[in-house]
Write a protein that holds these residues in place. Structure first.
Motif, PDB file in Angstrom:
ATOM      1  N   HIS A   1      -3.404  -0.758   8.438  1.00 19.64           N
ATOM      2  CA  HIS A   1      -2.004  -1.184   8.339  1.00 19.64           C
ATOM      3  C   HIS A   1      -1.076   0.013   8.137  1.00 19.64           C
ATOM      4  CE1 HIS A   1      -1.734  -5.594   8.376  1.00 19.64           C
ATOM      5  NE2 HIS A   1      -2.975  -5.581   7.911  1.00 19.64           N
ATOM      6  N   MET A   2      -1.514   0.954   7.298  1.00 15.67           N
ATOM      7  CA  MET A   2      -0.685   2.135   7.031  1.00 15.67           C
ATOM      8  C   MET A   2      -0.463   2.937   8.313  1.00 15.67           C
ATOM      9  SD  MET A   2       1.040   3.791   4.703  1.00 15.67           S
ATOM     10  CE  MET A   2       0.442   3.510   3.039  1.00 15.67           C
TER      11      MET A   2
ATOM     12  N   VAL B   1       0.856  -1.183   0.000  1.00 19.32           N
ATOM     13  CA  VAL B   1       0.000   0.000   0.000  1.00 19.32           C
ATOM     14  C   VAL B   1       0.894   1.236   0.000  1.00 19.32           C
ATOM     15  CG1 VAL B   1      -1.839   1.264   1.191  1.00 19.32           C
ATOM     16  CG2 VAL B   1      -1.734  -1.233   1.357  1.00 19.32           C
ATOM     17  N   THR B   2       0.592   2.177  -0.871  1.00 21.07           N
ATOM     18  CA  THR B   2       1.296   3.464  -0.865  1.00 21.07           C
ATOM     19  C   THR B   2       0.271   4.583  -0.751  1.00 21.07           C
ATOM     20  OG1 THR B   2       1.283   3.682  -3.276  1.00 21.07           O
ATOM     21  CG2 THR B   2       3.213   2.647  -2.289  1.00 21.07           C
ATOM     22  N   ARG B   3       0.707   5.674  -0.123  1.00 21.23           N
ATOM     23  CA  ARG B   3      -0.118   6.877   0.002  1.00 21.23           C
ATOM     24  C   ARG B   3       0.767   8.070  -0.323  1.00 21.23           C
ATOM     25  NH1 ARG B   3      -1.112  11.053   3.541  1.00 21.23           N
ATOM     26  NH2 ARG B   3      -3.256  11.831   3.528  1.00 21.23           N
TER      27      ARG B   3
ATOM     28  N   SER C   1      -5.808   1.095   5.282  1.00 15.21           N
ATOM     29  CA  SER C   1      -5.532   2.298   6.060  1.00 15.21           C
ATOM     30  C   SER C   1      -5.040   1.939   7.455  1.00 15.21           C
ATOM     31  CB  SER C   1      -6.792   3.160   6.146  1.00 15.21           C
ATOM     32  OG  SER C   1      -6.582   4.251   7.006  1.00 15.21           O
TER      33      SER C   1
ATOM     34  N   TRP D   1      -3.818   6.800  -3.229  1.00 16.46           N
ATOM     35  CA  TRP D   1      -3.517   5.505  -2.626  1.00 16.46           C
ATOM     36  C   TRP D   1      -3.393   4.445  -3.718  1.00 16.46           C
ATOM     37  CZ3 TRP D   1      -3.839   4.232   2.817  1.00 16.46           C
ATOM     38  CH2 TRP D   1      -4.185   5.309   3.635  1.00 16.46           C
TER      39      TRP D   1
ATOM     40  N   ILE E   1      -1.526   9.874   9.567  1.00 14.06           N
ATOM     41  CA  ILE E   1      -2.185   9.512   8.317  1.00 14.06           C
ATOM     42  C   ILE E   1      -3.674   9.468   8.599  1.00 14.06           C
ATOM     43  CG2 ILE E   1      -2.510   7.730   6.572  1.00 14.06           C
ATOM     44  CD1 ILE E   1       0.397   6.893   7.088  1.00 14.06           C
TER      45      ILE E   1
ATOM     46  N   ALA F   1       4.010   7.631   2.186  1.00 15.33           N
ATOM     47  CA  ALA F   1       4.170   6.497   3.091  1.00 15.33           C
ATOM     48  C   ALA F   1       3.868   5.202   2.338  1.00 15.33           C
ATOM     49  CB  ALA F   1       3.242   6.640   4.295  1.00 15.33           C
ATOM     50  N   VAL F   2       4.444   4.138   2.854  1.00 13.90           N
ATOM     51  CA  VAL F   2       4.255   2.811   2.258  1.00 13.90           C
ATOM     52  C   VAL F   2       4.207   1.772   3.372  1.00 13.90           C
ATOM     53  CG1 VAL F   2       6.749   2.460   1.944  1.00 13.90           C
ATOM     54  CG2 VAL F   2       5.145   1.208   0.505  1.00 13.90           C
ATOM     55  N   VAL F   3       3.472   0.708   3.122  1.00 11.24           N
ATOM     56  CA  VAL F   3       3.442  -0.422   4.048  1.00 11.24           C
ATOM     57  C   VAL F   3       3.285  -1.699   3.229  1.00 11.24           C
ATOM     58  CG1 VAL F   3       0.926  -0.371   4.468  1.00 11.24           C
ATOM     59  CG2 VAL F   3       2.464  -1.293   6.211  1.00 11.24           C
TER      60      VAL F   3
ATOM     61  N   GLY G   1       3.079   1.854   8.766  1.00 14.95           N
ATOM     62  CA  GLY G   1       3.575   2.552   7.590  1.00 14.95           C
ATOM     63  C   GLY G   1       4.971   3.148   7.776  1.00 14.95           C
TER      64      GLY G   1
END
Length: 147
Positions: A106-107, A6-8, A104, A51, A128, A86-88, A111
């Motif tokens: 998890h982030m 996941v990236t934001r 979200s 996202w 976040i 951010a990334v997770v 993250g």
């Protein structure tokens, strides 16, 4: 095990949007054609953040995508264009994409914040916001026709 990524990304100014969208289009094309990509979603939250949620056969497939082609080219702009990034990643048993709420969650908990040159207050304080609504665009691997 399947790798979920996941990236934001939040752009620091509207002037970066056209170039960001162009690079995003190129990286989407790349992802759809990358071996090991299983499925994904894209959405923009009510705070204006972009996202990406993807499922990969394994970490090697995701790294091959991340470190090559259009994605690699786009990543060099991230520190200049974004004020939040951010990334997770995590592994799960099945290839079903988690919903936006789980992504979200998890982030927020796990993250990793990427270095940006002009961080927002939220980025500096490692906050976040949870996306309230998300109309996602589904991504699926392109099928190749063998000759």
């Amino acid at each position: 095990m399947v790798l979920i990524s996941v990236t934001r990304l939040h752009l620091r100014a509207p002037r970066y949007l056209p170039a960001f969208l162009w690079h995003n289009l190129l990286t989407i094309w790349q992802i759809l054609n990358t071996p090991g990509f299983l499925s994904g979603k894209l959405w923009r939250d009510e705070y204006g953040a972009f996202w990406t949620l993807t499922a990969w056969k394994d970490e090697l497939a995701m790294r091959n995508y991340r470190n090559s082609g259009s994605h690699r080219q786009a990543m060099r702009h991230l520190p200049h264009w974004c004020d939040e990034a951010a990334v997770v990643h995590w592994q799960q048993e099945d290839s079903n994409l988690p919903d936006v709420s789980k992504a979200s969650h998890h982030m927020v908990l796990e993250g990793h914040f990427t270095k940006v040159l002009h961080p927002s207050v939220a980025h500096v304080s490692r906050e976040i916001p949870h996306p309230i609504s998300a109309k996602a665009i589904a991504l699926h691997p392109l099928k190749t026709v063998s000759a």
